[in-house]
Each structure stands twice: as structure tokens, then as C-alpha cells.
Design an enzyme around this catalytic site. Structure first.
Site, short mmCIF file in Angstrom:
data_model
loop_
_atom_site.label_atom_id
_atom_site.label_comp_id
_atom_site.label_asym_id
_atom_site.label_seq_id
_atom_site.Cartn_x
_atom_site.Cartn_y
_atom_site.Cartn_z
N ARG A 47 0.74 -1.21 -0.03
CA ARG A 47 0.00 -0.13 0.08
C ARG A 47 0.97 1.34 0.05
NH1 ARG A 47 -3.11 1.42 3.53
NH2 ARG A 47 -4.93 2.34 2.12
N TYR A 57 -0.04 3.35 -3.33
CA TYR A 57 -0.96 4.50 -2.93
C TYR A 57 -0.23 5.86 -2.41
CZ TYR A 57 -4.70 1.01 -3.56
OH TYR A 57 -5.47 -0.02 -4.03
N CYS A 111 14.56 -5.16 -4.30
CA CYS A 111 15.40 -4.37 -5.41
C CYS A 111 14.51 -3.28 -6.05
CB CYS A 111 16.37 -5.07 -6.35
SG CYS A 111 17.79 -4.37 -6.83
N GLU A 112 13.96 -2.37 -5.42
CA GLU A 112 13.17 -1.35 -6.05
C GLU A 112 13.22 0.01 -5.25
OE1 GLU A 112 11.43 -1.38 -8.95
OE2 GLU A 112 11.51 -3.23 -9.26
N TYR A 172 -6.10 -5.38 2.59
CA TYR A 172 -5.56 -5.00 1.51
C TYR A 172 -3.69 -5.19 1.82
CZ TYR A 172 -9.88 -3.66 -0.08
OH TYR A 172 -11.10 -3.94 -0.18
#
Length: 402
Positions: A299, A303, A328-329, A357
Site C-alpha cells: 500500500r 498509493y 530491489c526497487e 489489503y
């Protein structure tokens, strides 16, 4: 929430999700009681948290299920929710899903387009079955929520406009294989203002009256879900006022109210608990690196959603930091520019309001196993989903290695 996160970490390792089942009971009961003056069905939105033990707990309380895939329908049936309390919604149902839903004889199929209605009619004819239909009306009401979870405007992909809905109901009335049984409206998620809901339900109730005038009698009005919860400092809709505003709008209509809450019931029951691996400083930027990641709780990355975060230590030395995971982001974060105490290896970090969620949107990105899920009820904890192993992750692939 009286849960010993450290004890659970020692017992089940980290990261993990823990759900307070007593909170789930309280939320369900509050909403059900708000509609006590009217025939009602609280159909839990399975997509919010689809753990079988969560659904079963709600089944024992009398809940139905709002499902958006045939897999969710099967989950609900598996844990004892009867078919006559199950609704199948969703904007893109496949022929196979429609066929199976009809065979399972669920309460309603919520139809979202004229084209979908034609497919349902064709499949019902093929099976020689009557399909009980509800049509999702898009009232073009701004829900005043995050654009990604808004569903009630014409620019959103959900539902049909009033004129299209009328034509579809007439098609149902004239069909040998369609039974117009309900009407559906859901304008969005994490709703914190009552007026848009009232405006939407009034439009739908007026349509029901118009349909009644042409001898199309419905039995159910599905008012959707979307009631918000507190993540930070939101002012919430009072459930009694919510129910009364709906019932007032439906004056004179003998309909069973269906409400399909998800986040409202489970959102604040859940906490995602992760542990600190280490800290690092790049230039003047402090990073707290934890063992949980965006694949576990997406989330914040998806978002830019806010979750209250607590470091479970006694350190009083606070400073600005980013909480990030091992994936790895650059988008792998739980919070940015947040004031938190200095941490050391193995300190626990609790991320709240993670019951909806959270796990249900988790993935195996970077070949990371999904985490354990734990229930706590009456002070007693139990495992309701074990942590995935590497063997679990490759089980569907290894037989095909050449």
C-alpha cells in the site's frame, strides 16, 4: 489491541501479520446492529483479507460474502458461508467463472455491463438455469476518496449509467433465463463523508421505484461497502447514521439491504510486524532497513498510503528517516521522512492498520516467500497461515525443468 508482538516474533519469526479476531467481531457486530430495524445481510468483502480463518470467523457470526472472483466464491463456500449469502461482483468475469457461479447457485451475480448481461444470459440458457441478477449502477457521484479507490464516477470502469441499467432490467424481465433480483451501487473505498453515499443511494432508490412502476420488483438493494477506518486522523462516518440515512432513502421499499464492508471490518484488526536489519546513512539521509518489504505490504508503494508505525524500543533519540525493505526497487518503502527513534539490529517495527489489503495483495517478487499470518482471539494466538518456503515457491515449476 493487547498483543505481545515480541512474544509472537520469538514464536513465529518475522515478518508476520497478526489479526485481532475480537476486533473483527466487534466491527461486524456494530455494523449488523446498525441495520437491526431492517432485513439485512452483511456480505464481507473477501478481497480485503481472504485468509480462510478470517472468512470462517465471520461466517460463524452470520456474515455473507462479497466476492470478485470464482476463487473467492470457493473460499467462502469452503469455510461454511452458504451459497444463498454469496454475491459475485467484478467488472471482468470470464465465461468459466459465470458458468461455475450459476452451477453453485449463489444468491446474486452483480452485472457491470450490457455485454456481460448478454454473456450471463447465454450461459444460463446453455445450462438451462435461471440467473439471479443484480445490476451495478454507477451514479456519477464523487466519493471524495483516493482516485485509485474511487468507483462511482463515469470515468471509473465500474457499473452502468441509469438509462443503461433500465434497459438491462427490462431485458432481464423479458428473458426466460434472467431474474432481476437486486440492484447494486458502490462508489468507492475508505469513505469518510456520508453525503456522497446518501446522494448515491437516493439515485438508486429512485431507479428502484421507477422499475416498480413497470412491474419489475426487486428483492435486494446492495449499498456497497467502503466505510473508512482511522489510519491517521480521519473523522469517520457514524455507523448508526450511515444505516439510518440508507433506510430513510429506501422509505416505502420492501428490500433487504446488503452491505459489503471489508476494510471497516478487518483493517484495524491487523498489524504487520517486521524487524530492523540495520541502519545506514547516505549523505544526510538516514535509512532504517527492515526484513519486510513492498511484496509483503504494497500500500505505501502503490498509493503512497499512510500507516502508523511504531518502533518497539525505549530509545528516546529521534530523527528523520525512511523505512525501507530488501526488495530491489526504489519504491520499496513503508514510510518516508518519518521521525523515529534510533534502532539497533533485531528491534521490532509495528505497522498498524494492515488487516485489509495487506497480505491479500502480497507477492513473491524477488523470490520472497509470503509471511506467516497469526490470529489472536481471547488472548490466545494461533497460526492461520504458515510462512512460505522456497519449496512452496518453486513447486509449480520444477517438474517442467528440462
Amino acid at each position: 489491541m493487547n498483543i505481545d508482538f515480541k512474544e509472537l516474533a520469538n514464536k513465529y519469526q518475522t515478518p508476520y501479520y497478526v489479526y485481532d479476531f475480537d476486533h473483527i467481531t466487534a466491527q461486524y457486530t456494530e455494523l449488523k446492529e446498525s441495520f437491526r430495524a431492517r432485513k439485512s445481510l452483511i456480505a464481507y468483502a473477501v478481497k480485503a483479507n481472504s485468509n480462510l480463518s478470517v472468512i470462517k470467523h465471520l461466517a460463524t457470526l452470520g456474515a455473507g460474502a462479497d466476492c470478485v472472483s470464482i476463487g473467492e466464491v470457493k473460499r467462502a463456500l469452503k469455510v461454511g458461508i452458504p451459497s444463498y449469502k454469496i454475491i459475485f461482483s467484478g467488472v471482468g468475469k470470464s465465461d468459466d467463472e459465470i458458468r461455475e457461479a450459476l452451477k453453485l447457485d449463489i444468491l446474486l451475480i452483480n452485472v457491470e455491463s450490457a455485454e456481460e448481461l448478454n454473456r450471463v444470459e447465454l450461459i444460463a440458457k446453455e445450462l438451462n438455469k435461471i440467473a439471479r441478477i443484480s445490476i451495478r449502477v454507477n451514479p456519477n457521484i464523487d466519493p471524495k476518496t483516493h482516485p485509485y479507490i474511487s468507483t462511482g464516477l463515469h470515468e471509473n470502469k465500474f457499473g452502468v449509467d441509469i438509462d443503461t441499467a433500465k434497459r438491462m432490467y427490462i431485458q432481464c424481465k423479458n428473458s426466460e433465463f434472467l431474474e432481476p433480483t437486486g440492484i447494486h451501487c458502490h462508489i468507492g473505498s475508505q469513505l469518510t463523508q456520508l453525503q456522497p453515499i446518501k446522494d448515491a443511494i437516493k439515485i438508486v432508490a429512485d431507479l428502484v421505484r421507477n422499475l416498480k412502476a413497470i412491474k419489475i420488483e426487486l428483492s435486494f438493494m446492495d449499498v456497497g461497502g467502503g466505510l473508512g477506518i482511522v489510519y491517521k486522523d480521519e473523522t469517520l462516518i457514524n455507523t448508526y447514521e450511515y444505516a439510518q440515512s440508507i433506510l430513510d432513502t429506501m422509505f416505502g421499499l420492501d428490500l433487504t439491504v446488503i452491505c459489503e464492508p471489508g476494510r471497516f471490518i478487518v483493517g484495524n484488526s491487523g498489524v504487520f510486524v517486521t524487524k530492523v536489519l540495520y541502519e545506514k546513512v547516505n549523505g544526510n539521509k538516514r535509512f532504517v532497513i527492515v526484513d519486510g518489504a513492498m511484496n509483503d505490504l504494497i500500500r505505501p508503494a502503490l498509493y503512497n498510503a499512510y500507516h502508523r508505525i511504531e518502533v518497539l524500543n525505549d530509545n528516546k533519540e529521534f530523527s528523520d528517516c525512511n523505512i525501507v525493505g530488501p526488495v530491489c526497487e526504489s519504491g520499496d518503502f513503508f514510510a518516508k521522512n518519518i521521525e523515529l527513534p534510533k534502532t539497533t539490529h533485531n528491534d521490532l517495527v509495528a505497522i498498524y492498520s494492515a488487516g485489509a489489503y495487506g497480505f491479500t495483495m502480497a507477492s513473491n517478487y524477488n523470490t520472497r516467500g509470503r509471511v506467516a499470518e497469526i490470529a489472536v482471539e481471547n488472548g490466545i494466538d494461533r497460526l492461520i497461515r504458515r510462512r512460505e518456503t522456497f519449496e512452496d515457491l518453486i513447486a509449480l515449476e520444477e517438474e517442467f525443468i528440462k
